[in-house]
Scaffold this active site. Structure first.
Site: not given
Ligand code: NAD
Ligand code: LMR
Length: 328
Positions: A160, A188
């Protein structure tokens, strides 16, 4: 003499953020060019094979700083002796969902991981929660790690922060490096509040250099809803920019903030700026000697107060929800 390797645990290692993150950690971009790392990849059992594929590719990069890779579906083993834990593994939201909608699906992941960190992580453990809703998931993990100091847990608000830097730089026709003292307060989520009153360009408040209309009707919603805009455009949630923000967050935590500037991190509230103690909220923070410190004494005008209060109220609601779900 070369330093001993630092153990870095990445959960969700086979996911899309994991794929964008691991190579950068192994290349030294997170901890620096003189710090070898051992990677510990935690996945759920069905994704172990995909994690092994990523590990094969890591091997094939022949990174001089990568001293080993462990792959497991066992949280206790994954966090044993770890110094840096990146809790990425969780479900991403789809179109039309808010991040808070993921609480029931993802919250349960963070209790056993908090317990495993409590049981075996190294004394210098630093935890960054990326999986959404990141602030409240970090609160869940922290609640189950009573022996780890609360300030070792953090939540990712750096994406952000970087989004806000980039939008302001474009608007004022300056480089992102010219935009300093940015803060994204609160959650967030769509209620987050990027604060242009305290942000500076050329030594002056950014708010004085843009129209209030742009600040309210363009900047704030663009930054706060950027995640949804990316899901809409890409058909998948942000991955490379999220991984980049995670690298930035840990790099700053370990190496410190530049003199006169600060960054944003989701950290445990000590009651500063009226944010109830214990919530994991976005704050202006400096880092020194591996410790975050909330910047004190910033002027919060009436507009900012209202926005911060709204986002913090959502964090309180999320805390109530996880209490109701028995997660803390
Ligand atoms: P993705 O679905 O591509 O990958 C998630 C992975 O987590 C999968 O491989 C899954 O098998 C694994 N997983 C699920 N449960 C698990 C557990 N208990 N232990 C270990 N691994 C586990 O998702 P992604 O695009 O990599 O996103 C991951 C997370 O990050 C999502 O919740 C997404 O919303 C979040 N995210 C946060 C931000 C932020 O700014 N905070 C930004 C982008 C994404
Ligand atoms: C983001 O900010 O890009 C991530 O938290 C993914 C989402 O769900 O927005």
């Amino acid at each position: 003499m070369s330093k001993p390797p630092v153990k870095v645990t990445v959960t969700g290692a086979a996911g899309q953020i994991g794929y964008a993150l691991l190579f950068r950690i192994a290349s030294g971009q997170m901890l620096g060019p003189d710090t070898p790392v051992t990677l510990s990849l935690l996945e759920i059992t069905p994704a172990l094979k995909a994690a092994e594929g990523t590990a094969m590719e890591l091997d094939d990069c022949a990174f001089p700083l990568l001293s080993g890779i462990e792959i497991t579906d066992n949280a206790t083993a994954a966090f044993d002796g770890t110094s840096i834990a990146l809790l990425v593994g969780a479900r991403p939201r789809g179109p039309g969902m808010e991040r808070g909608d993921l609480l029931a699906a993802n919250g349960g992941i963070f209790k056993p991981q908090g317990q495993a960190i409590n049981a075996g992580a190294a004394d210098d453990i630093k935890v960054l929660v990326v999986g959404n809703p990141a602030n409240t998931n970090s609160l869940i993990a922290r609640s189950h790690a009573p022996d780890v100091p609360a300030d070792r847990f953090s939540a990712m608000m750096r994406l952000d922060h970087n989004r806000a830097l980039s939008q302001v730089a474009k608007k004022l026709g300056v480089s992102v490096a010219d935009v300093t003292n940015m803060t994204v307060w609160g959650n967030h989520s769509a209620t987050q509040y990027p604060d242009l009153f305290n942000a500076r360009v050329g030594g002056r408040s950014v708010a004085e250099q843009v129209e209030q209309e742009w600040l309210e009707s363009t900047l704030i919603p663009t930054v706060a809803k950027r995640g949804a805009a990316i899901i809409d455009a890409r058909g998948a949630s942000s991955a490379a920019s999220a991984a980049n923000a995670a690298i930035d967050h840990i790099h700053t935590w370990v190496h410190g903030t530049p003199e006169g500037d600060w960054t944003t991190a989701g950290v445990v509230s000590d009651g500063s700026y009226g944010v109830p103690e214990g919530l994991m909220s976005g704050f202006p923070v400096t880092a020194e000697n591996g410790q975050w410190k909330i910047v004190q004494g910033l002027d919060i005008n009436e507009f900012s107060r209202g926005r911060i209060d709204k986002s913090v109220a959502e964090l309180v609601d999320e805390r109530d929800a996880i209490t109701g779900l028995g997660l803390i």
